[in-house]
Scaffold this motif. Structure first.
Motif, mmCIF file in Angstrom:
data_model
loop_
_atom_site.group_PDB
_atom_site.id
_atom_site.type_symbol
_atom_site.label_atom_id
_atom_site.label_comp_id
_atom_site.label_asym_id
_atom_site.label_seq_id
_atom_site.Cartn_x
_atom_site.Cartn_y
_atom_site.Cartn_z
ATOM 1 N N TYR A 148 0.798 -1.179 0.088
ATOM 2 C CA TYR A 148 0.144 0.139 0.024
ATOM 3 C C TYR A 148 0.812 1.256 -0.023
ATOM 4 O O TYR A 148 1.793 1.219 0.833
ATOM 5 C CB TYR A 148 -0.748 0.024 1.302
ATOM 6 C CG TYR A 148 -2.123 -0.525 1.435
ATOM 7 C CD1 TYR A 148 -2.018 -1.847 1.184
ATOM 8 C CD2 TYR A 148 -3.290 -0.210 2.019
ATOM 9 C CE1 TYR A 148 -2.964 -2.983 1.273
ATOM 10 C CE2 TYR A 148 -4.244 -0.902 1.983
ATOM 11 C CZ TYR A 148 -4.544 -2.150 1.785
ATOM 12 O OH TYR A 148 -5.663 -2.845 1.785
ATOM 13 N N ARG A 149 0.621 2.323 -1.009
ATOM 14 C CA ARG A 149 1.302 3.312 -0.894
ATOM 15 C C ARG A 149 0.518 4.600 -0.786
ATOM 16 O O ARG A 149 -0.165 4.988 -1.617
ATOM 17 C CB ARG A 149 2.500 3.422 -2.170
ATOM 18 C CG ARG A 149 3.117 4.976 -2.267
ATOM 19 C CD ARG A 149 4.087 4.844 -3.420
ATOM 20 N NE ARG A 149 4.845 3.873 -3.057
ATOM 21 C CZ ARG A 149 6.027 3.568 -4.176
ATOM 22 N NH1 ARG A 149 5.942 4.179 -5.125
ATOM 23 N NH2 ARG A 149 6.917 2.491 -3.933
ATOM 24 N N CYS A 150 0.184 4.980 0.391
ATOM 25 C CA CYS A 150 -0.578 6.127 0.682
ATOM 26 C C CYS A 150 -0.085 7.326 0.890
ATOM 27 O O CYS A 150 0.664 7.525 1.876
ATOM 28 C CB CYS A 150 -1.356 5.802 1.930
ATOM 29 S SG CYS A 150 -2.043 4.085 1.907
ATOM 30 N N ARG A 151 -0.168 8.309 -0.139
ATOM 31 C CA ARG A 151 0.730 9.409 -0.147
ATOM 32 C C ARG A 151 0.048 10.489 0.825
ATOM 33 O O ARG A 151 -1.035 10.689 0.913
ATOM 34 C CB ARG A 151 0.888 10.015 -1.552
ATOM 35 C CG ARG A 151 1.447 9.153 -2.750
ATOM 36 C CD ARG A 151 1.433 9.617 -4.030
ATOM 37 N NE ARG A 151 1.750 8.987 -5.036
ATOM 38 C CZ ARG A 151 3.179 8.916 -5.497
ATOM 39 N NH1 ARG A 151 3.910 10.015 -4.960
ATOM 40 N NH2 ARG A 151 3.411 7.847 -6.269
ATOM 41 N N GLY A 152 1.083 11.269 1.440
ATOM 42 C CA GLY A 152 0.919 12.305 2.401
ATOM 43 C C GLY A 152 0.073 13.283 1.671
ATOM 44 O O GLY A 152 0.411 13.785 0.568
ATOM 45 N N TRP A 153 -0.581 14.223 2.536
ATOM 46 C CA TRP A 153 -1.191 15.402 1.773
ATOM 47 C C TRP A 153 -1.512 16.391 2.938
ATOM 48 O O TRP A 153 -1.501 16.464 4.094
ATOM 49 C CB TRP A 153 -2.563 14.856 1.215
ATOM 50 C CG TRP A 153 -3.666 14.211 2.188
ATOM 51 C CD1 TRP A 153 -3.444 12.889 2.457
ATOM 52 C CD2 TRP A 153 -4.774 14.839 2.627
ATOM 53 N NE1 TRP A 153 -4.414 12.521 3.529
ATOM 54 C CE2 TRP A 153 -5.480 13.656 3.566
ATOM 55 C CE3 TRP A 153 -5.644 15.901 2.674
ATOM 56 C CZ2 TRP A 153 -6.548 13.834 4.100
ATOM 57 C CZ3 TRP A 153 -6.554 16.044 3.341
ATOM 58 C CH2 TRP A 153 -7.120 15.138 4.125
ATOM 59 N N ASP A 154 -1.979 17.692 2.417
ATOM 60 C CA ASP A 154 -2.050 18.780 3.218
ATOM 61 C C ASP A 154 -3.645 18.991 3.668
ATOM 62 O O ASP A 154 -4.482 18.965 2.620
ATOM 63 C CB ASP A 154 -1.545 19.988 2.340
ATOM 64 C CG ASP A 154 -2.001 21.343 3.164
ATOM 65 O OD1 ASP A 154 -2.397 21.237 4.339
ATOM 66 O OD2 ASP A 154 -1.366 22.385 2.783
ATOM 67 N N PRO A 155 -4.056 18.915 4.701
ATOM 68 C CA PRO A 155 -5.466 18.811 5.155
ATOM 69 C C PRO A 155 -5.941 20.172 5.417
ATOM 70 O O PRO A 155 -6.923 20.527 6.004
ATOM 71 C CB PRO A 155 -5.478 17.921 6.310
ATOM 72 C CG PRO A 155 -4.154 18.243 7.188
ATOM 73 C CD PRO A 155 -3.146 18.494 6.201
ATOM 74 N N SER A 156 -5.269 21.472 5.329
ATOM 75 C CA SER A 156 -5.467 22.609 5.732
ATOM 76 C C SER A 156 -6.747 23.119 5.051
ATOM 77 O O SER A 156 -7.648 23.942 5.859
ATOM 78 C CB SER A 156 -4.494 23.575 5.145
ATOM 79 O OG SER A 156 -3.971 23.597 3.935
ATOM 80 N N ALA A 157 -7.170 22.704 3.756
ATOM 81 C CA ALA A 157 -8.318 23.112 3.459
ATOM 82 C C ALA A 157 -9.746 22.049 3.738
ATOM 83 O O ALA A 157 -10.937 22.489 3.192
ATOM 84 C CB ALA A 157 -8.387 23.080 1.784
ATOM 85 N N VAL A 158 -9.605 21.465 4.555
ATOM 86 C CA VAL A 158 -10.557 20.404 4.856
ATOM 87 C C VAL A 158 -10.722 20.500 6.526
ATOM 88 O O VAL A 158 -9.875 20.685 7.285
ATOM 89 C CB VAL A 158 -10.190 18.932 4.805
ATOM 90 C CG1 VAL A 158 -11.076 17.778 5.038
ATOM 91 C CG2 VAL A 158 -9.783 18.560 3.198
ATOM 92 N N THR A 159 -12.126 20.743 6.947
ATOM 93 C CA THR A 159 -12.631 20.706 8.031
ATOM 94 C C THR A 159 -11.870 19.355 8.833
ATOM 95 O O THR A 159 -11.931 18.291 8.261
ATOM 96 C CB THR A 159 -13.934 20.692 8.524
ATOM 97 O OG1 THR A 159 -14.586 19.557 7.731
ATOM 98 C CG2 THR A 159 -14.505 22.055 7.812
#
Length: 361
Positions: free
Chosen positions: A86-97
């Motif tokens: 499984y390769r689950c890439r990191g991401w920026d959650p700043s635009a998500v509640t």
């Protein structure tokens, strides 16, 4: 005096021999057993560097979670088996509640990549197989006793050095190098599953009795299912996606779990024989999660681009095979399912999705 010197030399040799034996014992413990850990791993002050097969054994069955930027959702790499990651890439959650972060993470999904170890090098298949330029190497520093750790617990820190990637490389080398926490077992929010194709996936559900009893001359090419019948036929079962040739290959579908999740999966096949000049059409596979619910008697579901929005009036129909008497291969279509009309329903959970092995539910 000479006797005393010889005695001291013997004592020193014995001490050195004992030290070498202890180091060998500690390193031997890092040649991991089937669960990935030995009985006496080293602690953080005595990190050990492992190579090739010994390094790979640390990864198989466990998860790497990137460390660094606390503002980002980390990258997860779960080596489910010796053949699949499984390769689950990191991401920026700043635009998500905050309450929607998990839903967006589920909808974002993970790549499924075929991996192997050849001559000590980590190899991955993505249209063609590519191996690292150098032998796989990692440094492991223990934080807790891996043999006593529960699934989902961080047991140490793994450092993967950079590799000498080429411009044409399909492997994301930035994703390979760096520091990771080593999580015992499946540390992702996604379920484990059995990657081996199952016979159940190749057995379509039977046609509704209302169609089976009709005269073949008057049997319609397709018939819509009521909301209640569509829900009862889809929930708890798997929509199996057909391949480019119109036939199922037992590797793609979506499972409507009774708990409200829809697990959508495409398991990659090894790209053996493919190279830069003749790449395979097969890319990496994927796994992600949508949600379903019943509203006003109708089936509603989310999609990847809007994981918090339910699309209702999900229509379902059955296409009668030709000739109509051939009841072994009915084709179903479910509007707004992301699968379209080229699918059928298989009973139950043939992929054996198991959320119990994921500690980030």
């Amino acid at each position: 005096m000479l006797t005393h010197v010889v005695f001291l030399l013997k004592r020193r040799a014995a001490a050195q021999s004992w030290q070498r034996a202890l180091i060998a014992l500690l390193l031997g413990a890092m040649v991991f057993a089937t669960d990935g850990f030995g009985a006496a791993a080293l602690d953080a002050n005595n990190a050990v560097t492992l190579r090739g097969a010994d390094a790979f054994k640390v990864l198989v069955g466990n998860t790497l979670r990137s460390v660094g930027d606390s503002k980002l959702i980390p990258t997860f790499r779960y080596f489910m088996t010796e053949r699949l990651e499984y390769r689950c890439r990191g991401w920026d959650p700043s635009a998500v509640t905050r309450k929607d972060i998990k839903l967006y993470g589920e909808a974002g999904g993970c790549e499924l990549v075929v991996v192997s170890l050849k001559e000590g090098r980590l190899c991955e298949s993505h249209q063609y197989e590519q191996c690292q330029d150098h032998e796989l190497k990692l440094t492991f520093a223990r934080r807790s006793d891996p043999t006593k750790a529960a699934d989902g617990e961080a047991v140490g820190l793994v450092t993967l050095p950079g590799t000498d990637g080429t411009v044409t490389a399909l492997i994301d080398h930035d994703l390979i190098k760096g520091k990771y926490e080593l999580i015992k077992g499946n540390g992702t929010i996604f379920p484990s599953f059995d990657p081996v194709p199952k016979p159940e996936l190749l057995q379509p559900d039977t046609l509704p009795s209302s169609l089976l009893t009709q005269d073949s001359a008057r049997t319609p090419r397709s018939a819509g299912l009521s909301d209640a019948e569509a829900t009862s036929r889809i929930v708890g079962n798997t929509m199996v996606l057909l391949g480019r040739d119109g036939k199922p290959d037992g590797r793609a579908g979506e499972y409507y779990s009774p708990d409200g999740r829809i697990v959508v999966i495409s398991i990659p096949a090894p790209t053996e024989g493919a190279d830069l000049a003749h790449p395979s059409a097969e890319g990496a596979g994927s796994i992600f999660i949508n949600r379903w619910k019943v509203e006003n008697g109708g089936l509603c579901r989310t999609e990847n681009d809007e994981p918090t929005k339910f699309i209702c009036a999900v229509s379902a129909c059955v296409e009668v095979p030709e000739p109509p008497g051939d009841h072994a291969a009915p084709r179903y279509c479910a509007g707004n399912s992301g699968i379209g009309s080229h699918a059928y329903i298989a009973k139950g959970n043939p992929f054996r999705f198991d959320f119990g092995k994921s500690k980030r539910k």
